[in-house]
Design a protein around this motif. Sequence first.
Motif, PDB file in Angstrom:
ATOM      1  N   THR A 326       0.827  -1.207   0.000  1.00  0.00           N
ATOM      2  CA  THR A 326       0.000   0.000   0.000  1.00  0.00           C
ATOM      3  C   THR A 326       0.864   1.261   0.000  1.00  0.00           C
ATOM      4  O   THR A 326       0.604   2.203  -0.759  1.00  0.00           O
ATOM      5  CB  THR A 326      -0.939   0.012   1.220  1.00  0.00           C
ATOM      6  OG1 THR A 326      -0.162  -0.168   2.416  1.00  0.00           O
ATOM      7  CG2 THR A 326      -1.962  -1.097   1.132  1.00  0.00           C
ATOM      8  N   THR A 329       2.679   1.612  -3.431  1.00  0.00           N
ATOM      9  CA  THR A 329       1.749   1.959  -4.500  1.00  0.00           C
ATOM     10  C   THR A 329       1.301   3.409  -4.378  1.00  0.00           C
ATOM     11  O   THR A 329       1.210   4.135  -5.375  1.00  0.00           O
ATOM     12  CB  THR A 329       0.528   1.020  -4.478  1.00  0.00           C
ATOM     13  OG1 THR A 329       0.975  -0.322  -4.649  1.00  0.00           O
ATOM     14  CG2 THR A 329      -0.452   1.364  -5.585  1.00  0.00           C
ATOM     15  N   ARG A 330       1.034   3.836  -3.161  1.00  0.00           N
ATOM     16  CA  ARG A 330       0.642   5.232  -2.948  1.00  0.00           C
ATOM     17  C   ARG A 330       1.774   6.172  -3.375  1.00  0.00           C
ATOM     18  O   ARG A 330       1.540   7.208  -4.015  1.00  0.00           O
ATOM     19  CB  ARG A 330       0.291   5.451  -1.480  1.00  0.00           C
ATOM     20  CG  ARG A 330      -0.377   6.795  -1.192  1.00  0.00           C
ATOM     21  CD  ARG A 330      -0.692   6.953   0.289  1.00  0.00           C
ATOM     22  NE  ARG A 330      -1.609   5.914   0.751  1.00  0.00           N
ATOM     23  CZ  ARG A 330      -1.259   4.926   1.573  1.00  0.00           C
ATOM     24  NH1 ARG A 330       0.005   4.831   2.007  1.00  0.00           N
ATOM     25  NH2 ARG A 330      -2.133   4.033   1.958  1.00  0.00           N
ATOM     26  N   VAL A 381      -5.043   4.148  -1.367  1.00  0.00           N
ATOM     27  CA  VAL A 381      -4.751   2.742  -1.631  1.00  0.00           C
ATOM     28  C   VAL A 381      -5.123   1.927  -0.393  1.00  0.00           C
ATOM     29  O   VAL A 381      -4.702   2.263   0.715  1.00  0.00           O
ATOM     30  CB  VAL A 381      -3.252   2.531  -1.959  1.00  0.00           C
ATOM     31  CG1 VAL A 381      -2.971   1.069  -2.263  1.00  0.00           C
ATOM     32  CG2 VAL A 381      -2.831   3.419  -3.129  1.00  0.00           C
TER      33      VAL A 381
END
Length: 482
Positions: A326, A329-330, A381
């Motif tokens: 997370t 990806t963020r 995310v």
Amino acid sequence: MTLVKTLLDIPELRLRLRTGSALLDREVSRIYVTELPDPSRYVSAGEVVLTGLLWWRGPGDAEPFVSALARAGVAALAASGADTGGIPEDVLNSCARHRIPLIEVPADLSFAVVTERVVLALAAGRGREPGGARKRLLSAAGAPLPDLLRQGAEELGTACWVLSATGRLVAGTAPAPPEAGWFVPGRDAAVHGGFTLLPVGGRFAVPWVLAVRGTEPGELAEELAGLVGLARARAGQVRRSDNRMAEPLFQALETGTGDVVSAAVAAGLREPVRVVLLRTPGDETGLDSELLAELVEPAAAVPAGRIGRDACAIVPDDEHWPDDWTGRTRAALSNVDGVIGFSLAFAGLGGPVALDGLGGAVQEARYALELAARRGERISVVAGADIPVHRLLVAGTPDELRRSVRDRVLGPLLAYDAAQGTDLVRTVRLYLECSSSPTAAAKALHVHVNTLRYRIGRASELLGADLTDFTTQVDVYLALQA
């Protein structure tokens, strides 16, 4: 001197003139490969522009592209219609209107071969052979990106890297030097911290850049950047072909019908797997699909498609899967946002599961994505594993059933609050969330513990249930979540 008609006479290229027969005496200075919809910043007089027409999506797209070539005074346009089912009439008509010779490249002919033969023809026209370094680099044009980059580094005599606007190191010939830092790629070559940054061309929303150690890499580095763009385009074509093979899988997952496991095996999946959903609301350009392909690297060959309005990828849960998915990806989405900008981006993750659990993982990822979208953040995310199980269970229940359960279990309490102006529902919720501790719940509500006990007793009477019983507590709490 090398003329346009000279190139048409190279037998192994099998080039075919489509328009511009009266313009074949134009002198050719070099060959340039591009897939940009507006190449005006990069083309110059005398060039033969080579393109796979990846920028062409429909009638009207050819006019800005071809008019840019005409203004620059290019010698000719060489195009392959492999991805468009032949040369579109739109392109043909624009070339005729702007007096640009249009040469059709056979669909089965590698651009690396075309580039190498044209370079050799240009060298012969100047009365000399191209340098060995350039010939060796061109000979690696059809190789996978890591091999191409190694050859380029060897010929340049220095390390080099390909970087994505997500912050991802796509490939490199040495560990990424910390002093290089991150950068915002531009449309022109630039020097940054002792490195030369060259934009990698192509019709891609997410930019790549070639970073070369040193501040004067020369024309060979520019050739390498162009070949990296071709390698990226080829990889994109392979990915699109693989995704077409996986269409039955995504159709089965979206409709809930068909043999999902057989479709997953046919798509080349091996369990366990994870499901990633990405949504960029308001975007109609396919940005979400390209972003998703960047986010799931290095598992580039994973099946990808669409489920509803969202881009979806099914990724192996192996050693490549990052621990902090997370957060990474963020950060990647934030990096891209700083370069190209977009309105919103939401991502959700489901799994890991075996292949027979794919349907459930899709539902988990979908709920995680919806939760991300409700957070009120531009970039959000959420992983299903970070969501409490009771929320996932309630989320998978149809709306009608949730309303029915809520009314049946909580109806008397809701009616009493509405009639008396009390807030027993909130009292019960906090009591359960405080692990049924009267002391903790009273502190959270800022009331005396005896007051809390009285309210819980009154709520138990209204509900006709004992709120100190664990099973009853579970039922009531799930009804509250519904």
